[in-house]
Design an enzyme around this catalytic site. Structure first.
Site, PDB file in Angstrom:
ATOM      1  N   GLU A 139      14.383 -12.320 -26.106  1.00 51.20           N
ATOM      2  CA  GLU A 139      14.267 -13.257 -24.980  1.00 51.20           C
ATOM      3  C   GLU A 139      14.236 -12.409 -23.717  1.00 51.20           C
ATOM      4  OE1 GLU A 139      13.887 -16.496 -25.228  1.00 51.20           O
ATOM      5  OE2 GLU A 139      14.143 -16.600 -27.399  1.00 51.20           O
ATOM      6  N   CYS A 196      15.795 -16.083 -15.300  1.00 55.52           N
ATOM      7  CA  CYS A 196      14.640 -15.491 -15.991  1.00 55.52           C
ATOM      8  C   CYS A 196      13.382 -16.328 -15.824  1.00 55.52           C
ATOM      9  CB  CYS A 196      14.955 -15.301 -17.468  1.00 55.52           C
ATOM     10  SG  CYS A 196      15.391 -16.835 -18.297  1.00 55.52           S
TER      11      CYS A 196
HETATM   12  P1  NAD Z   1      19.348  -5.637 -19.599  1.00 52.77           P
HETATM   13  O1  NAD Z   1      18.165  -5.474 -20.456  1.00 52.77           O
HETATM   14  O2  NAD Z   1      19.649  -4.586 -18.602  1.00 52.77           O
HETATM   15  O3  NAD Z   1      20.684  -5.825 -20.466  1.00 52.77           O
HETATM   16  C1  NAD Z   1      20.876  -6.846 -21.455  1.00 52.77           C
HETATM   17  C2  NAD Z   1      21.843  -6.399 -22.528  1.00 52.77           C
HETATM   18  O4  NAD Z   1      21.344  -5.229 -23.146  1.00 52.77           O
HETATM   19  C3  NAD Z   1      23.261  -6.063 -22.058  1.00 52.77           C
HETATM   20  O5  NAD Z   1      24.190  -6.739 -22.893  1.00 52.77           O
HETATM   21  C4  NAD Z   1      23.355  -4.556 -22.252  1.00 52.77           C
HETATM   22  O6  NAD Z   1      24.644  -4.141 -22.646  1.00 52.77           O
HETATM   23  C5  NAD Z   1      22.385  -4.298 -23.365  1.00 52.77           C
HETATM   24  N1  NAD Z   1      21.799  -2.948 -23.360  1.00 52.77           N
HETATM   25  C6  NAD Z   1      21.621  -2.122 -22.322  1.00 52.77           C
HETATM   26  N2  NAD Z   1      21.055  -0.954 -22.725  1.00 52.77           N
HETATM   27  C7  NAD Z   1      20.856  -1.076 -24.056  1.00 52.77           C
HETATM   28  C8  NAD Z   1      20.285  -0.224 -25.061  1.00 52.77           C
HETATM   29  N3  NAD Z   1      19.818   0.984 -24.759  1.00 52.77           N
HETATM   30  N4  NAD Z   1      20.236  -0.679 -26.325  1.00 52.77           N
HETATM   31  C9  NAD Z   1      20.702  -1.896 -26.630  1.00 52.77           C
HETATM   32  N5  NAD Z   1      21.235  -2.743 -25.725  1.00 52.77           N
HETATM   33  C10 NAD Z   1      21.308  -2.343 -24.456  1.00 52.77           C
HETATM   34  O7  NAD Z   1      19.106  -7.039 -18.873  1.00 52.77           O
HETATM   35  P2  NAD Z   1      19.975  -7.719 -17.774  1.00 52.77           P
HETATM   36  O8  NAD Z   1      19.881  -6.973 -16.495  1.00 52.77           O
HETATM   37  O9  NAD Z   1      21.321  -8.049 -18.294  1.00 52.77           O
HETATM   38  O10 NAD Z   1      19.191  -9.113 -17.612  1.00 52.77           O
HETATM   39  C11 NAD Z   1      18.093  -9.272 -16.770  1.00 52.77           C
HETATM   40  C12 NAD Z   1      16.816  -9.438 -17.545  1.00 52.77           C
HETATM   41  O11 NAD Z   1      17.002 -10.361 -18.587  1.00 52.77           O
HETATM   42  C13 NAD Z   1      15.694  -9.972 -16.701  1.00 52.77           C
HETATM   43  O12 NAD Z   1      14.513  -9.312 -17.020  1.00 52.77           O
HETATM   44  C14 NAD Z   1      15.604 -11.429 -17.122  1.00 52.77           C
HETATM   45  O13 NAD Z   1      14.352 -12.021 -16.941  1.00 52.77           O
HETATM   46  C15 NAD Z   1      15.957 -11.337 -18.557  1.00 52.77           C
HETATM   47  N6  NAD Z   1      16.461 -12.605 -19.039  1.00 52.77           N
HETATM   48  C16 NAD Z   1      15.761 -13.273 -19.982  1.00 52.77           C
HETATM   49  C17 NAD Z   1      16.213 -14.501 -20.418  1.00 52.77           C
HETATM   50  C18 NAD Z   1      15.482 -15.275 -21.455  1.00 52.77           C
HETATM   51  O14 NAD Z   1      16.063 -16.221 -21.976  1.00 52.77           O
HETATM   52  N7  NAD Z   1      14.261 -14.942 -21.776  1.00 52.77           N
HETATM   53  C19 NAD Z   1      17.392 -15.024 -19.895  1.00 52.77           C
HETATM   54  C20 NAD Z   1      18.079 -14.306 -18.939  1.00 52.77           C
HETATM   55  C21 NAD Z   1      17.618 -13.084 -18.515  1.00 52.77           C
END
Ligand code: NAD
Length: 480
Positions: free
Chosen positions: A225, A259
């Site tokens: 997502e 998002c």
């Molecule tokens: P992010 O990708 O920075 O982090 C999300 C999660 O990934 C965190 O729990 C983090 O601990 C984990 N993570 C970080 N590095 C990792 C790695 N190397 N391997 C595995 N996991 C890792 O995203 P964010 O800043 O928390 O969220 C913002 C983004 O999420 C935006 O792009 C937004 O559009 C998207 N988003 C999508 C939805 C959806 O439903 N499609 C909903 C909310 C946010």
């Protein structure tokens, strides 16, 4: 080959071993007794009652994580969809779980075919910080409804909510059923390398790639997502004031940290100025003050604030017009993390804010001459998570829907397709893969198992060796 020194390797290995143990405990528990209908219903009811009882605690924890998050947003945009989702699941679960009878090929009659939805096993969920309650518990609801056990890793950027989730879920469920793992990137990396039966990740496209890569090692299927830039197209025949109001309401929920928030607006060139003027009028009606207003949510961190500022500065330096709407002229900055709603026009592709997902209250306006041109603009960019189109002309709405692709669409408003329990939610291409919510989530976390039940007559004996006259007859009948 570089080797990691013993001292650095030890904590990471200990962490991985600990997570593996939790997974094994869950797996053993799942195997000995996969959750049946009654257990799933009990769990969903407990979750619902728990949420209602602890909603104020979540309001407070999320607000502390943001340094100020509107109470109403947590209640209406996180608690309500969750409660609604649980209610929907409780109402329909029995039917979703029923084996689904399907037609059987003529040559195999009177055998019978049906699909049985069985739980996959252990689901790993990683959630993002922007709706830290909803994005953690919404996949959990679907995974529980489908009869799985779950390990959840909430985002480290909403630490108080993560701790509260851990306490909350451990009060409701034993660890072998639902376990919460707290930690940052290292924990996340160890988490996604576990051999789960499915991983659902919510976050950025960049990290989504890493998650998929790690999951591939175990052939663990993933639901991603992700994010991206969600375009909004306004047709000049649509009442501009209504469109502008709906766009701003949706954009400014959670201060744009959504998002599926409208990322930029494609407007007919003749309406650009009017939209800017309307923005100057509408935003102050929604938020007469920004700083002295608990209803206007803060940007989650200083770093996120600076990134937004940089997006706007970069656009300004490259020749864009920028209007900041700060109705009471209050001081806004990285210290209070209040980012004023900002309209930007005369934008070009080379500007950072037209390349990155904005994820804040900054709204670029992009003029177009013809609808075809607007559609082309959307199609020349990565497939978005959501697309919004304002128009009441059915043929043109059809045209836009047919000629674009996105995860979801709301026509004549923004965001609200996400709240429909019967609609699948998920992106396409760089905005994600796979969908959940309602029956779609139930199926996502189930194996649609194919069952063929042979009849006593078993006509397939005609196609067994030694092949003779009967087979010849069968060949003549079947291969034509
Ligand atoms: P992010 O990708 O920075 O982090 C999300 C999660 O990934 C965190 O729990 C983090 O601990 C984990 N993570 C970080 N590095 C990792 C790695 N190397 N391997 C595995 N996991 C890792 O995203 P964010 O800043 O928390 O969220 C913002 C983004 O999420 C935006 O792009 C937004 O559009 C998207 N988003 C999508 C939805 C959806 O439903 N499609 C909903 C909310 C946010």
């Amino acid at each position: 080959m570089a080797t990691v020194p013993e001292t650095e390797r030890a904590p990471q290995e200990a962490l991985a071993a600990q997570l593996k143990r939790t997974l094994e405990i869950q797996r053993r528990a799942f195997r000995s007794e996969p959750p049946d209908y009654r257990r799933r219903v009990e769990a969903l009811r407990a979750l619902r009652a728990g949420l209602l009882a602890r909603k104020d605690d979540f309001v407070q924890a999320i607000s502390e994580d943001f340094g100020g998050r509107a109470r109403e947003e947590t209640l209406l945009l996180e608690c309500f969809p969750l409660l609604d989702q649980i209610k929907h699941a409780l109402k329909h679960l029995k039917r979703w779980m029923r084996p689904q009878r399907v037609g059987t090929g003529f040559a195999f009659l009177p055998g019978r075919s049906y699909i049985v939805y069985q739980p996959l096993g252990i689901v790993g969920i990683l959630s993002a910080w922007n709706y830290p309650l909803l994005l953690a518990l919404s996949p959990l609801v679907d995974a529980i409804a489908a009869g799985n056990h779950v390990m959840l890793k909430p985002s480290e950027l909403a630490p108080r909510t993560a701790e509260l989730l851990k306490a909350f879920l451990s009060e409701l469920f034993p660890e072998e059923y639902v376990a919460v793992v707290i930690g940052g990137v290292e924990v996340a990396q160890a988490f996604v390398s576990l051999p789960f039966d499915h991983i659902l990740f919510t976050g950025s496209t960049r990290v989504g790639r890493l998650v998929m890569k790690a999951a591939a090692e175990n052939l663990t299927p993933v639901t991603l997502e992700l994010g991206g830039k969600c375009p909004t197209i306004v047709h000049p025949d649509f009442d501009l004031q209504t469109a502008a109001r709906r766009i701003w309401v949706g954009k400014l929920y959670n201060a744009g940290q959504t998002c599926i928030a409208p990322d930029y607006v494609l407007l007919h060139r003749s309406e650009l100025e009017a939209f800017v003027e309307l923005s100057r009028r509408i935003v102050p009606q929604l938020y007469p003050r920004l700083v002295a207003n608990p209803q206007y949510t803060r940007i989650v961190s200083r770093a996120h604030y600076e990134r937004l500022r940089q997006l706007v500065e970069d656009a300004r330096e490259k020749g864009a017009h920028v209007v900041e709407i700060n109705p009471a002229g209050e001081p806004c900055g990285p210290d209070n993390k209040v980012f004023p709603p900002t309209v930007v026009w005369d934008v070009r592709d080379g500007m950072l804010l037209m390349q990155e997902e904005i994820f804040g209250p900054v709204l670029p306006l992009v003029p177009y001459e013809t609808l075809e041109e607007a559609v082309e603009f959307v199609n020349a960019r990565p497939r978005p998570l959501a697309l919004y189109y304002f128009d009441t002309h059915p043929k043109r709405v059809d045209y836009v829907l047919k000629n674009t692709l996105s995860g979801g669409v709301t026509v004549n408003d923004v965001l609200f397709h996400i709240a429909q329990q019967n609609l699948p939610f998920g992106g396409v291409g760089p905005s994600g893969m796979g969908e959940y919510h309602g029956v779609h989530g139930f199926r996502r976390f189930s194996k649609a198992r194919a069952v063929f039940r042979q009849s006593r007559l078993a006509p397939t004996r005609l196609i067994a060796p030694p092949y003779g006259k009967l087979t010849e007859w069968a060949v003549r009948f079947l291969v034509r």
